[in-house]
Design an enzyme around this catalytic site. Structure first.
Site, short mmCIF file in Angstrom:
data_model
loop_
_atom_site.label_atom_id
_atom_site.label_comp_id
_atom_site.label_asym_id
_atom_site.label_seq_id
_atom_site.Cartn_x
_atom_site.Cartn_y
_atom_site.Cartn_z
N SER A 190 -2.24 7.45 10.65
CA SER A 190 -1.01 6.67 10.47
C SER A 190 -1.30 5.33 9.80
O SER A 190 -2.37 4.76 9.99
CB SER A 190 -0.38 6.39 11.84
OG SER A 190 -0.13 7.61 12.48
N ASP A 194 -9.06 11.77 -6.60
CA ASP A 194 -7.76 12.14 -6.01
C ASP A 194 -6.62 11.32 -6.62
O ASP A 194 -5.77 10.79 -5.90
CB ASP A 194 -7.83 11.97 -4.49
CG ASP A 194 -6.80 12.86 -3.77
OD1 ASP A 194 -6.22 13.76 -4.43
OD2 ASP A 194 -6.58 12.65 -2.57
N1 ATP Z 1 -1.72 -0.81 1.15
C1 ATP Z 1 -0.56 -0.24 1.48
N2 ATP Z 1 0.60 -0.95 1.46
C2 ATP Z 1 1.77 -0.37 1.79
N3 ATP Z 1 1.91 0.90 2.16
C3 ATP Z 1 0.81 1.66 2.21
C4 ATP Z 1 -0.49 1.15 1.89
N4 ATP Z 1 -1.40 2.14 2.03
C5 ATP Z 1 -0.70 3.23 2.42
N5 ATP Z 1 0.62 2.95 2.53
C6 ATP Z 1 1.68 3.89 2.93
O1 ATP Z 1 1.15 4.89 3.75
C7 ATP Z 1 1.35 6.18 3.17
C8 ATP Z 1 0.20 7.10 3.54
O2 ATP Z 1 -0.94 6.70 2.83
P1 ATP Z 1 -2.30 7.52 2.86
O3 ATP Z 1 -3.16 6.95 1.79
O4 ATP Z 1 -2.83 7.49 4.25
O5 ATP Z 1 -1.89 9.02 2.59
P2 ATP Z 1 -1.35 9.80 1.28
O6 ATP Z 1 -2.12 9.32 0.08
O7 ATP Z 1 0.15 9.66 1.23
O8 ATP Z 1 -1.70 11.31 1.61
P3 ATP Z 1 -3.13 12.05 1.60
O9 ATP Z 1 -3.92 11.45 2.71
O10 ATP Z 1 -2.83 13.49 1.80
O11 ATP Z 1 -3.76 11.76 0.26
C9 ATP Z 1 1.50 5.90 1.68
O12 ATP Z 1 2.22 6.91 1.02
C10 ATP Z 1 2.26 4.57 1.69
O13 ATP Z 1 3.63 4.79 1.89
#
Ligand code: ATP
Length: 408
Positions: free
Chosen positions: A80, A193
């Site tokens: 999360s 990725d």
């Molecule tokens: N630095 C950040 N600032 C704001 N929101 C963020 C940030 N990093 C992640 N998020 C939010 O959290 C979500 C999940 O991010 P995460 O990188 O964990 O997974 P993902 O790239 O969506 O999926 P996967 O892990 O399958 O590649 C993002 O889509 C974004 O909405």
């Protein structure tokens, strides 16, 4: 006689489908760290974290109001993500590695080691991490406008207006971020990725590449590294998916797919669309061959864009996704093409590499219709079940063994 031959043909196809599906079941597997292995890795690897800003768990709990669901802003393979306010008032995105994370501790460490020392306008900034007890948490600069997947490709769930100028800036920004990773940082970094959900937008809609958990450091003297294949369906360069041979050109292929998505405003795969429109890259190539590539530009722009420039961007996307990695331009060349300093019209564009073609998974529409007519059962030759195999979550990051090469 004709019926007999057609029957054998259908049988052969069905047999081939079974074989290919078995291959996918055998080789394509999500990396899911069990709690047991998770704990062992944690203990072994924490010592690798050096020169990184360490946060206390208690401070991050306060920052996120006890990891309140109201502050949860996202969920990925890692765990999360919460919005939080650090002690000094700075807003942060706080990513909590979940115990059953499919990405796991190895990627937690890679993320830290890859980006702790690098700063660039188009890369997310890692403020630090927390490694207390079993807690593994990453702390980043908070980006106000979410990811491209949730906004531009989020089917109207965002109020952001992506006019042409904004899209152009996003394409150039991502290209500059990647050029920095590929060509300026030593050793070079291959991200592995690149996709819409890993491009985050700040308050000014400046794009920032995120998620370095799969990144590989690439010593200058190597032409490629053989590695376990990881990435996301739809963005994977075929030669990498098949042989596990990684070069920077795999990122460039993914960047090409992303370019198509940004210009067209749609996801690379949409199985709810009519058959001919389901795969964006295939559709782009067919339109290019008919001299109608510009039809791919997002209709929601209402014609308010430079046709010449949009056309150029689509051609650049096709250059990035060519079958032969050698033919794909380098990232710095791509930056110059995007800003108009290198003429794209002189470049010869060859057919894109499609993973489905290489695996023989695609059944041509004509063949499909013929087979359906013969068998009277269209579901037997359903294209979507061929092309998706057991890859059910199209946009999640996967780690899997390549089809023929199982080296690490
Ligand atoms: N630095 C950040 N600032 C704001 N929101 C963020 C940030 N990093 C992640 N998020 C939010 O959290 C979500 C999940 O991010 P995460 O990188 O964990 O997974 P993902 O790239 O969506 O999926 P996967 O892990 O399958 O590649 C993002 O889509 C974004 O909405």
């Amino acid at each position: 006689m004709w019926m007999g031959r057609a029957f054998i043909w259908v049988e052969a196809l069905a047999h081939r489908k079974k074989l290919l599906m078995t291959c996918f079941h055998l080789f394509f597997r999500r990396k899911r760290a069990s709690s047991a292995t998770h704990r062992v890795e944690v203990n072994e690897d924490v010592s690798e974290i050096q020169d990184t800003n360490l946060y206390g768990y208690k401070d991050l709990r306060v920052a996120t109001e006890n990891f309140s669901p109201a502050n949860k802003i996202g969920q990925g393979g890692f765990g999360s993500v919460y919005k939080g306010t650090l002690k000094d008032g700075t807003l942060a995105a706080i990513k909590v590695l979940s115990a059953d994370s499919r990405q796991g501790v190895r990627e937690f460490l890679t993320e830290i080691n890859v980006i702790k020392d690098i700063k660039h306008e188009n890369l997310v900034e890692l403020y630090g991490c927390c490694v207390e007890g079993d807690h593994r948490i990453l702390v980043y600069g908070y980006l106000e406008n979410n990811s491209l997947a949730q906004t531009l490709l989020g089917r109207g769930h965002s109020s952001i207006q992506f006019n042409w100028q904004t899209r152009r800036n996003i394409c150039i920004g991502v290209a500059k971020g990647l050029a920095f990773l590929h060509e300026e940082v030593q050793p070079h970094i291959v991200h592995r990725d690149i996709k819409a959900s890993n491009i985050l937008l700040d308050k000014d809609l400046t794009p920032k590449i995120s998620d370095f958990g799969l990144a590989k450091l690439f010593p200058a003297n190597l032409t490629h590294i053989s590695t376990r294949v990881a990435g996301t369906e739809g963005y994977l360069a075929p030669e990498y998916a098949i042989r596990g041979q990684l070069t920077r050109k795999a990122d460039i292929y993914s960047f090409g797919v992303l370019l198509l998505e940004i210009v067209s405003g749609r996801c690379n795969t949409n199985r709810r669309l009519p058959y001919e429109e389901q795969y964006l890259l295939e559709m782009a190539w067919k339109l290019y061959e008919r001299g109608k590539l510009v039809e791919l530009v997002d209709a929601s722009l209402n014609g308010d864009y430079s046709v010449e420039e949009a056309h150029r961007y689509l051609k650049i996307a096709l250059l990035c996704t060519q079958d032969m990695p050698k033919r794909r331009p380098s990232m710095s060349t791509l930056v110059n093409m995007l800003i108009g300093e290198i003429d794209v019209n002189k470049e010869e564009i060859s057919k894109p590499g499609l993973l489905s073609d290489l695996l023989g998974l695609r059944v041509d529409k004509g063949e499909k219709d013929k087979a359906s007519a013969v068998s009277g059962d269209s579901s037997k030759l359903d294209h979507s079940s061929f092309s998706s195999g057991n890859m059910t979550t199209s946009y999640a990051t996967m780690t899997f063994n390549s089809i023929f090469d199982r080296s690490n």
